[in-house]
Design an enzyme around this catalytic site. Structure first.
Site, PDB file in Angstrom:
ATOM      1  N   ASP A  89      15.375  14.789  77.799  1.00 33.93           N
ATOM      2  CA  ASP A  89      14.586  14.711  79.025  1.00 33.93           C
ATOM      3  C   ASP A  89      13.129  14.905  78.613  1.00 33.93           C
ATOM      4  O   ASP A  89      12.829  15.389  77.513  1.00 33.93           O
ATOM      5  CB  ASP A  89      15.016  15.760  80.046  1.00 33.93           C
ATOM      6  CG  ASP A  89      14.490  15.421  81.447  1.00 33.93           C
ATOM      7  OD1 ASP A  89      13.613  14.527  81.559  1.00 33.93           O
ATOM      8  OD2 ASP A  89      14.938  16.043  82.433  1.00 33.93           O
TER       9      ASP A  89
HETATM   10  C1  BGC Z   1      13.105  14.158  84.825  1.00 34.28           C
HETATM   11  C2  BGC Z   1      13.974  12.988  84.399  1.00 34.28           C
HETATM   12  C3  BGC Z   1      13.133  11.749  84.272  1.00 34.28           C
HETATM   13  C4  BGC Z   1      11.996  12.006  83.309  1.00 34.28           C
HETATM   14  C5  BGC Z   1      11.100  10.805  83.115  1.00 34.28           C
HETATM   15  C6  BGC Z   1      11.861  14.308  83.968  1.00 34.28           C
HETATM   16  O1  BGC Z   1      10.987  15.250  84.509  1.00 34.28           O
HETATM   17  O2  BGC Z   1      13.848  15.346  84.784  1.00 34.28           O
HETATM   18  O3  BGC Z   1      15.014  12.801  85.317  1.00 34.28           O
HETATM   19  O4  BGC Z   1      13.931  10.673  83.864  1.00 34.28           O
HETATM   20  O5  BGC Z   1      11.193  13.072  83.807  1.00 34.28           O
HETATM   21  O6  BGC Z   1      10.362  10.548  84.253  1.00 34.28           O
END
Ligand code: BGC
Length: 806
Positions: free
Chosen positions: A229
Site C-alpha cells: 500500500d
Molecule cells: C490506500 C489504497 C490506495 C493507495 C493509492 C492508499 O492510501 O490505502 O487503497 O490504493 O492509497 O491511492
C-alpha cells in the site's frame, strides 16, 4: 526463473531500483534491458487516473471515468455475474486510459460499522466478500489489466492505519480475515495483491512471511506480485525476503540502497531479490504486451447504462407496508431532500472518481409516470437547522399523496483516513422527518449511506429503500424501482444492528494506542448477533421484492443442496437464496451458523426452477490451532436454505466424519467464545485464545520511526510538541467545519518513516532517524543528522542515478 536472461544482465543496482516505484503511480523502466514501466491506478469502483499531479488521497482531479456503485453497494446484489461484468467494464476503461494495474477491489472485513472505508468493502462475511472480489478480478483481468485485491490483511480500521498492530488468534485470521482473499486468489486468479499498512501480530503485513510466503504463495499458489500500500513498506529488505515485490509509491533510491546493503550484510539473500525481480518482470512484460494495440477510448453512454443496471440490482428494499411501492401511475409525489438534487453516490479518499456524468433524481422525475407536486431540499447538508427550508418541505409534503424523502450520511461522514465515532445520521434530517410525519403519513425513505447506520426512526416510513452509494447513474435506478420498472432484488451484505452498543467490537474498536485487539474473534456481524441472541433491526441477507418466492423440496447429498424456488407473485423478479451451515452441540466453538453458498435466481411470475448450491472446500472446514490445519469436526450438520440469515425456509442434514480427534480448545477456559457473548472478554480469556500473552499496546518510552505523527504529543522536544499542537488545531478546525482535511488526517496518522517512503528520495531513512532523535529531545544531535543526512542522501542519489541511467 522465467527471466533468467534479463536477470543475468542486471546489476544489483538495477535489481534493487526495479523493486520500488518511480513516482506516485509508475514502476521504473530500464531501456538498456528492454524493461518497460507499468502504471497503477485506483480504484475499485471507477478509474482514478491522475494525468497531472498524483496523490493517493483523491485530492487532485483525475480523468473522467464511469463512477460505478461502490463495493458495499454491489455486494448487495449477491451477483458474481454482475461483479464480473463490472470488472470487465472497469478493465476496459483502465486499458483505454493506459492503466495496467487496477488497485482494487477492496475486501477487508467490516469488523465494525464505524470503519471509514466500509463503503469500499464488500461485506461482514468472508465468503460473500471473496466471491464478489473474485468476480471483479476475473472481469478486470479478462481485459489484460491486473487486479489488485487489497488490503492484505486485517486492515479494518482507519485510525492510525499505518502504525497499528492488529492482534488476533490464528483461527480468526484464517476463517474471517483471510478467507475472502483466498477466494479472490484461487478463484479469481488475482495477479497482484496489495499488502496492508498495519502490522499483523507484531509484524508489518508487508514483511509478514506467514502471510505473504506461507499462506499466500505456498498455500494458495499465488504466482503474481505483492505491491505495498502507498507508504506501507517499513523495511523493504524484510519485505523482499517475505515475498513482497514492489514498494510504492516513491521511496527514492534510499530504499534501493538499503536493499543492496541487506544483501551485502547477508540479512537477505540475492536469491530472494532475484525471485522478486523475476516475478515483477513477468508482470511488467505481460502487462506491456497486453496493452499493445488496445483502444484508447470507451463507450461512455454504454458504461453509464451498465452503472445504472448495477445500481438497480444492488438496491435493497427494507420495508414496504401496505405495498405502497411501486408507486401507482400518476401518484402525486413530493420530492424532498438535498440528496435528490446533489446525490451522495460515492465515498472520499483514494477511490474517488471523477464521473463522466451525474444524474439526479430531481432532473429525472419528468421521465416517469408520477406527478411531482413540488420538490425542495428540506434540510441543510451540513447539519444546521433552517426554519425556512423546513417550512417549504412541510408545505410541499402536505400537498402530496406520498413523500419521497432522500436522506442519509453526508460526504464528510465516510472517508478513507478516518473512522466514524457513531452510527447516526445528522439530527436535522431526523427532526425534519418527524415534522413530515405530522403532515403526511405516506413517507417513503430513500437512504444513501456507504455503511450501516442506526435507524431508530424507521417506523416513520411506510417504505424504505437502501441505496448505499450507487454511483453516477444511481438516480435513474432508484426511480426505476420506485415506479416499478425494476423489481428490487438486493439483499443486505451486512447486518443493520439496532444500536452501535450492540455491535460485537463495540468495546474494542477502534483500538488501543498501538494495538487493535480482535477480542471478538470469529463473532463478526451476524455470526455474533445470532450466537449471542442479540436482536437486530435488519438481518444479514435481508431484502424485499415486489413479488414473493416459495422454497420447496430440499435434498442434500455429498455434492451440495438442491431445492426448488418458485415465483408465486405477479411480477418477474430475482431472489437471492442463501445456504447456511450449522453444527449443533459442536465441540469446537463456532457461530450459530455460517454462510457457505448463495445464488441469485431470476424467475418470471409463476415460474419455478431447481437450484443447486454446491458444497466446496470451505463448507465444513474450521482452522484447528492444534493441528495447524483445516479440519472438519465430525457430526450431523444442518444445511439451511434461507431468504436471509433470519428467514430460514428449508432444513436438511448431512453427516460428516471428523478429520482429527485432536480438538484445539478446552471449553472451560473459553466461556465467552463458547457462548458467543464476547463483548467483555477479559485478558486471561483472550490470552487463552491467542495462545500467548497480549502485547503491550500502550505508548511509552521514546518515539520511534514507526510511531505516528499524532504521537508527538509524547515528544520530549518542546518544538515537536508545539508542532503537534499546531497540527491538532488545524485538524480540529477542518473537522469542525464539517469537511475533514484528508491531507492533515493522513499526516496526523502517518508514521515518521513515511517521510522517507513517500518523498521520491528527498528524505532518507537516515534523515528520518535524525528527526526522531530531534523529537525525542536530542535537538542538536538530531538536527546535525538531518543536515548531514541531507547532503549524504543527495550525493548518494546522484551516484546511484548514474549507475542505472540507460
Ligand atoms: C490506500 C489504497 C490506495 C493507495 C493509492 C492508499 O492510501 O490505502 O487503497 O490504493 O492509497 O491511492
Amino acid at each position: 526463473m522465467k527471466y533468467q536472461d534479463i536477470i543475468e544482465k542486471m546489476t544489483i543496482e538495477e535489481k534493487a531500483a526495479f523493486l520500488s516505484g518511480k513516482g506516485e503511480w509508475q514502476t521504473r523502466e530500464f531501456k538498456r534491458l528492454g524493461i518497460p514501466s507499468i502504471f497503477c491506478s485506483d480504484g475499485p469502483h471507477g478509474i482514478r487516473k491522475q494525468a497531472g499531479a498524483g496523490d493517493h488521497l483523491g485530492l487532485n482531479a483525475s480523468l473522467p471515468a464511469t463512477c460505478f456503485p461502490t463495493a458495499a453497494t454491489i455486494a448487495n446484489s449477491w451477483d458474481p455475474e454482475l461483479g464480473e461484468k463490472l470488472g470487465e467494464t472497469l478493465g476496459e476503461e483502465a486499458m483505454a486510459q493506459g492503466v495496467n494495474v487496477l488497485l482494487g477491489p477492496g475486501l477487508n472485513i467490516k469488523r465494525s460499522p464505524l470503519c471509514g472505508r466500509n463503503f469500499e468493502y464488500f461485506s461482514e462475511d468472508p465468503y460473500l466478500a471473496g466471491k464478489m472480489a473474485a468476480s471483479y478480478v476475473r472481469g478486470i483481468q479478462s481485459q489484460g489489466v491486473f487486479a489488485c485485491p487489497k488490503h492484505f490483511a486485517v486492515n479494518s480500521q482507519e485510525l492510525r492505519r499505518m502504525a497499528m498492530n492488529s492482534v488476533l488468534d490464528e483461527r480468526t485470521l484464517r476463517e474471517i480475515y483471510l478467507t475472502g482473499f483466498e477466494i479472490a486468489v484461487k478463484e479469481g486468479n488475482a495477479k497482484t495483491i496489495m499488502s496492508a499498512y498495519n502490522e499483523v501480530n507484531g509484524t508489518y503485513a508487508n514483511e509478514n512471511k506467514h502471510l505473504l510466503n506461507d499462506i499466500l504463495r505456498k498455500d494458495w499458489g499465488f504466482d503474481g506480485i505483492v505491491i505495498t500500500d502507498w507508504g506501507a513498506s517499513n523495511d523493504h529488505a524484510l519485505g523482499v525476503a517475505a515475498g513482497s515485490n514492489l514498494e510504492m509509491p516513491n521511496p527514492g533510491l534510499d530504499s534501493a540502497r538499503e536493499l543492496i546493503a541487506a544483501v551485502e550484510s547477508g540479512k537477505i539473500s540475492i536469491k530472494d531479490v532475484d525471485a522478486r525481480v523475476d516475478e515483477l518482470l513477468d508482470a511488467v512484460m505481460t502487462l506491456y504486451v497486453n496493452a499493445q494495440g488496445k483502444k484508447d477510448d470507451f463507450d461512455k453512454a454504454a458504461h453509464h447504462t451498465i452503472a445504472r443496471k448495477a445500481a438497480a440490482e444492488s438496491t435493497v428494499l427494507l420495508k414496504n407496508e401496505e405495498n405502497i411501492l411501486p408507486l401507482k401511475p400518476g401518484t402525486k409525489v413530493a420530492v424532498i431532500g438535498d440528496f435528490a438534487f446533489v446525490p451522495r453516490y460515492q465515498g472520499a479518499g483514494s477511490s474517488m472518481v471523477n464521473p463522466t456524468k451525474i444524474e439526479t433524481v430531481s432532473e429525472l422525475t419528468g421521465n416517469y409516470d408520477i406527478q411531482v407536486v413540488g420538490s425542495c431540499r428540506g434540510y441543510s447538508r451540513t447539519g444546521e437547522e433552517d426554519a425556512a427550508i423546513t417550512k417549504e418541505a412541510l408545505d410541499v409534503a402536505a400537498r402530496a399523496d406520498v413523500v419521497l424523502f432522500f436522506f442519509g450520511l453526508n460526504e464528510d461522514s465516510e472517508s478513507e483516513g478516518m473512522d466514524r465515532n457513531h452510527m447516526r445520521i445528522p439530527q436535522n434530517q431526523i427532526n425534519l422527518l418527524q415534522e413530515l410525519g405530522k403532515v403526511n403519513s405516506n413517507l417513503i425513505g430513500i437512504i444513501s449511506a456507504g455503511s450501516a447506520i442506526e435507524m431508530p426512526w424507521h417506523h416513520y416510513f411506510k417504505a424504505l429503500l437502501h441505496c448505499y452509494l450507487n454511483g453516477q447513474a444511481g438516480a435513474g435506478a432508484v426511480l426505476d424501482i420506485l415506479t416499478g420498472g425494476v423489481n428490487p432484488s438486493g439483499k443486505l451484505s451486512e447486518t443493520i444492528p439496532r444500536r452501535h452498543e450492540d455491535t460485537p467490537a463495540f468495546r474494542y474498536y477502534p483500538s488501543q494506542e498501538r494495538t487493535s485487539e480482535y477480542r471478538e474473534s470469529l463473532y463478526v456481524g451476524y455470526r455474533y448477533y445470532e450466537t449471542a441472541g442479540v436482536p437486530v433491526l435488519y438481518p444479514f441477507g435481508f431484502g424485499l421484492s415486489y413479488t414473493t418466492f416459495e422454497y420447496s423440496d430440499l435434498s442434500v447429498n455429498d455434492e451440495g443442496a438442491t431445492f426448488t424456488v418458485k415465483n408465486t407473485g405477479e411480477r418477474d423478479g430475482a431472489e437471492v437464496v442463501q445456504l447456511y451451515v450449522k453444527l449443533k452441540n459442536a465441540k469446537v466453538f463456532r457461530p450459530e451458523k455460517e454462510l457457505k453458498g448463495f445464488t441469485k435466481v431470476f424467475l418470471k411470475a409463476g415460474e419455478s426452477k431447481a437450484v443447486t448450491i454446491p458444497f466446496d472446500d470451505k463448507t465444513f472446514r474450521y482452522w484447528n490451532v492444534r493441528t495447524d490445519k483445516w479440519e472438519v469436526e465430525g457430526g450431523k450438520y444442518e444445511i439451511i436454505i434461507g431468504a436471509s440469515s433470519a428467514d430460514l425456509r428449508l432444513f436438511g442434514e448431512i453427516e460428516k466424519a471428523a478429520t482429527t480427534d485432536k480438538l484445539p480448545y478446552d471449553p472451560a477456559l473459553l466461556p465467552s467464545y463458547y457462548s458467543g457473548k464476547i463483548q467483555n472478554v477479559d485478558n486471561g480469556e483472550f490470552e487463552q485464545l491467542l495462545g500467548r500473552s497480549i502485547p503491550d499496546g500502550h505508548w511509552s518510552g521514546m518515539l520511534t520511526s514507526n510511531d505516528a505523527i499524532c504521537q508527538l504529543y509524547y515528544a520530549k522536544s518542546g518544538l515537536a510538541r508545539f508542532a503537534y499542537r499546531r497540527l491538532t488545531a488545524m485538524k480540529k478546525k477542518a473537522d469542525d467545519s464539517g469537511k475533514p482535511d484528508l491531507n492533515i488526517l493522513f499526516i496526523y496518522n502517518m508514521p515518521f518513516r513515511a517521510m522517507a517512503k513517500m518523498t521520491g528520495g528527498a528524505v532518507s531513512m537516515d534523515m528520518v532517524d535524525g528527526i526522531v532523535k530531534l523529537v525525542n529531545g536530542h535537538f542538536f544531535g538530531g538536527l546535525g543528522q538531518v543536515i548531514s543526512g541531507y547532503f549524504r542522501n543527495s550525493k548518494l542519489n546522484k551516484q546511484y542515478e548514474k549507475k542505472i541511467e540507460s
